[in-house]
Design a protein around this motif. Structure first.
Motif, mmCIF file in Angstrom:
data_model
loop_
_atom_site.group_PDB
_atom_site.id
_atom_site.type_symbol
_atom_site.label_atom_id
_atom_site.label_comp_id
_atom_site.label_asym_id
_atom_site.label_seq_id
_atom_site.Cartn_x
_atom_site.Cartn_y
_atom_site.Cartn_z
ATOM 1 N N VAL A 1 9.131 9.788 11.890
ATOM 2 C CA VAL A 1 8.799 9.105 10.636
ATOM 3 C C VAL A 1 8.470 7.642 10.902
ATOM 4 N N CYS A 2 9.301 6.992 11.687
ATOM 5 C CA CYS A 2 9.110 5.562 11.941
ATOM 6 C C CYS A 2 7.853 5.287 12.752
ATOM 7 N N ASP A 3 7.535 6.178 13.687
ATOM 8 C CA ASP A 3 6.293 6.025 14.449
ATOM 9 C C ASP A 3 5.081 6.120 13.529
ATOM 10 N N LEU A 4 5.150 7.009 12.554
ATOM 11 C CA LEU A 4 4.035 7.156 11.617
ATOM 12 C C LEU A 4 3.900 5.947 10.706
ATOM 13 N N VAL A 5 5.038 5.390 10.275
ATOM 14 C CA VAL A 5 4.986 4.167 9.474
ATOM 15 C C VAL A 5 4.379 3.038 10.298
ATOM 16 N N ARG A 6 4.820 2.943 11.543
ATOM 17 C CA ARG A 6 4.304 1.895 12.435
ATOM 18 C C ARG A 6 2.796 2.069 12.663
ATOM 19 N N SER A 7 2.362 3.309 12.864
ATOM 20 C CA SER A 7 0.940 3.549 13.119
ATOM 21 C C SER A 7 0.099 3.200 11.898
ATOM 22 N N PHE A 8 0.661 3.388 10.698
ATOM 23 C CA PHE A 8 -0.080 3.063 9.477
ATOM 24 C C PHE A 8 -0.334 1.568 9.367
ATOM 25 N N GLY B 1 2.852 15.761 7.758
ATOM 26 C CA GLY B 1 3.960 16.683 7.565
ATOM 27 C C GLY B 1 5.281 16.045 7.205
ATOM 28 N N VAL B 2 5.256 14.789 6.756
ATOM 29 C CA VAL B 2 6.491 14.087 6.385
ATOM 30 C C VAL B 2 6.563 13.947 4.863
ATOM 31 N N GLY B 3 7.640 14.421 4.279
ATOM 32 C CA GLY B 3 7.820 14.333 2.840
ATOM 33 C C GLY B 3 8.421 13.002 2.431
ATOM 34 N N THR B 4 7.995 12.494 1.293
ATOM 35 C CA THR B 4 8.558 11.266 0.724
ATOM 36 C C THR B 4 8.701 11.469 -0.778
ATOM 37 N N GLU B 5 9.363 10.535 -1.427
ATOM 38 C CA GLU B 5 9.466 10.535 -2.890
ATOM 39 C C GLU B 5 9.228 9.117 -3.389
ATOM 40 N N ASN C 1 0.835 -1.217 0.000
ATOM 41 C CA ASN C 1 0.000 0.000 0.000
ATOM 42 C C ASN C 1 0.867 1.263 0.000
ATOM 43 N N ARG C 2 1.829 1.280 -0.927
ATOM 44 C CA ARG C 2 2.814 2.371 -0.966
ATOM 45 C C ARG C 2 2.166 3.760 -1.053
ATOM 46 N N ASP C 3 1.250 3.939 -1.975
ATOM 47 C CA ASP C 3 0.666 5.271 -2.175
ATOM 48 C C ASP C 3 -0.145 5.718 -0.969
ATOM 49 N N ALA C 4 -0.827 4.793 -0.333
ATOM 50 C CA ALA C 4 -1.597 5.135 0.866
ATOM 51 C C ALA C 4 -0.660 5.525 2.007
ATOM 52 N N LEU C 5 0.457 4.810 2.147
ATOM 53 C CA LEU C 5 1.437 5.175 3.176
ATOM 54 C C LEU C 5 2.001 6.567 2.908
ATOM 55 N N ALA C 6 2.330 6.864 1.649
ATOM 56 C CA ALA C 6 2.857 8.184 1.311
ATOM 57 C C ALA C 6 1.856 9.280 1.673
ATOM 58 N N SER C 7 0.578 9.040 1.418
ATOM 59 C CA SER C 7 -0.456 10.019 1.776
ATOM 60 C C SER C 7 -0.562 10.184 3.295
ATOM 61 N N HIS C 8 -0.480 9.063 4.006
ATOM 62 C CA HIS C 8 -0.532 9.094 5.477
ATOM 63 C C HIS C 8 0.624 9.937 6.032
ATOM 64 N N LEU C 9 1.802 9.757 5.497
ATOM 65 C CA LEU C 9 2.953 10.532 5.958
ATOM 66 C C LEU C 9 2.808 12.002 5.586
#
Length: 394
Positions: A381-388, A327-331, A315-323
């Motif tokens: 960042v890692c907390d947000l990934v974990r929460s997702f 306020g976390v930027g990704t590419e 779910n890459r795109d959904a994770l990017a939106s969640h971040l």
């Protein structure tokens, strides 16, 4: 209760910034810029010559030729190496579009290969299967933190008498077999786009080579085919040229910035490795993460450098939106395999021909990684990934 400035800085994590580094280096950058204004030479001048010398010393290249972007560096290198119209160049299917578009701009045709799923670089077995009688060049691309297997690809090139040119745009500081990236064949390139490991404040690039005839030709082609500055002198202005070149001179202001930043490059590389290790430790065993980069210690044979910290996830795109919402930027590197880009559609490639590249395009996401990044921001960042993926913070 209002957030403090420090709390806000932790919560908002841009994908890239160099504000702290720039502030630290500003006195030396300012001195270089003031010298440029005093001399009145704003491109292709003394600062560029100084940077070329220092870059050659750092990389061990016999010649470093500054140009105005990494893309131009690839085009000029291919032309200088004698790429003829219609000749084919092996290019990995997973890369920035310039890896393939530079081949077209230089007059050739890209022939795509699959990638190694760990290094994201050209897979030697796939490359061997892509060689035809019209194949003349082989272009390994070093992405994110790892280099291509230059030993295996070099053997393939020798077997088929292919010219090796390295798209080493992201690979400053990387070495293999005691040689810097870009120096394992006819030549290579570097990009100094601002977010690169050694970044300018605009576009800039360079060609690295140990071959004087290639360096001379790149030096001429970058200045309309008639030189301007060749390797050893500054000839007078002339309209005479052997072949049409282009205007790809490096700006001296970019060179001044790069000279200042080159002095802290090694400490920046160490910091990037520390941050990459911190990410790997904190992201380990989170469901939904399919692959994290391998963090290796430097060895006598191989030295990798973290330009980008890339993970493959569900779910890459959904994770990017969640971040992004937090306020976390990704590419996203890269959402469409090169063979399926509209500009290459007439080459006739089909879905399923490049399984490793296609999987990476669907799952790969880059997290913030730069020397200014704080460990508290990595935690965020890692907390947000974990929460997702787990529905709760650590």
């Amino acid at each position: 209760m209002n957030e403090t400035f420090a709390e806000s800085a932790v919560r908002k994590v841009p994908f890239f910034t160099q504000s702290s580094a720039f502030a630290e280096l500003w006195p030396s950058i300012r001195a270089g810029v003031e010298e440029i204004f005093e001399n009145g030479k704003f491109s292709h001048g003394a600062q560029v010559a100084r940077f070329e010398q220092r870059l050659a010393e750092y990389t061990g290249a016999r010649y470093a030729v500054g140009v105005n972007s990494g893309t131009d560096a690839l085009v000029l290198l291919l032309r200088a190496c004698g790429l003829a119209p219609g000749e084919k160049v092996l290019v990995p299917a997973f890369s920035f579009v310039a890896s393939a578009s530079s081949v077209v701009l230089a007059g050739g045709l890209p022939r795509f290969t699959d990638i190694d799923p760990v290094t994201y670089a050209m897979d030697p077995e796939s490359a061997a299967g892509a060689v035809t009688s019209a194949t003349r060049f082989l272009m390994p691309v070093h992405l994110f933190s790892h280099q291509a297997d230059l030993r295996a690809l070099g053997e393939l090139a020798r077997r088929h008498e292919l010219v090796v040119v390295e798209d080493s745009a992201e690979a400053i500081g990387m070495r293999q077999g005691g040689r810097h990236a870009g120096l394992h064949g006819a030549g290579g390139v570097l990009s100094f786009f601002p977010s690169k490991t050694l970044g300018a404040i605009g576009d800039a690039g360079a060609v690295l080579t140990d071959r004087p005839e290639i360096a001379e030709r790149v030096a001429a082609l970058r200045h309309h085919g008639r030189g301007g500055r060749t390797l050893d002198h500054f000839p007078g202005i002339s309209n005479e040229t052997d072949e049409p070149g282009m205007n790809s001179k490096m700006d001296d202001i970019q060179a001044a910035v790069l000279i200042a930043k080159l002095g802290r490059l090694e400490s920046d590389i160490v910091r990037r490795a520390e941050l990459a290790s911190a990410y790997s430790e904190r992201l380990r065993d989170i469901p939904g993460i399919i692959r994290m980069p391998v963090v290796t210690a430097p060895s006598d044979y191989r030295r990798d450098v973290f330009y980008v910290y890339l993970i493959e996830v569900e779910n890459r795109d959904a994770l990017a939106s969640h971040l992004a919402e937090s306020g976390v930027g990704t590419e996203t590197y890269y959402p469409v395999p090169l063979p399926f880009q509209p500009c290459f559609a007439d080459l006739g490639y089909r879905a399923g021909q490049f399984p490793n590249a296609e999987a990476a395009c669907a799952r790969a996401l880059a997290l913030p990684l730069y020397p200014d990044l704080e460990l508290a921001q990595v935690d965020r960042v890692c907390d947000l990934v974990r929460s997702f993926y787990l529905g709760r913070a650590r």
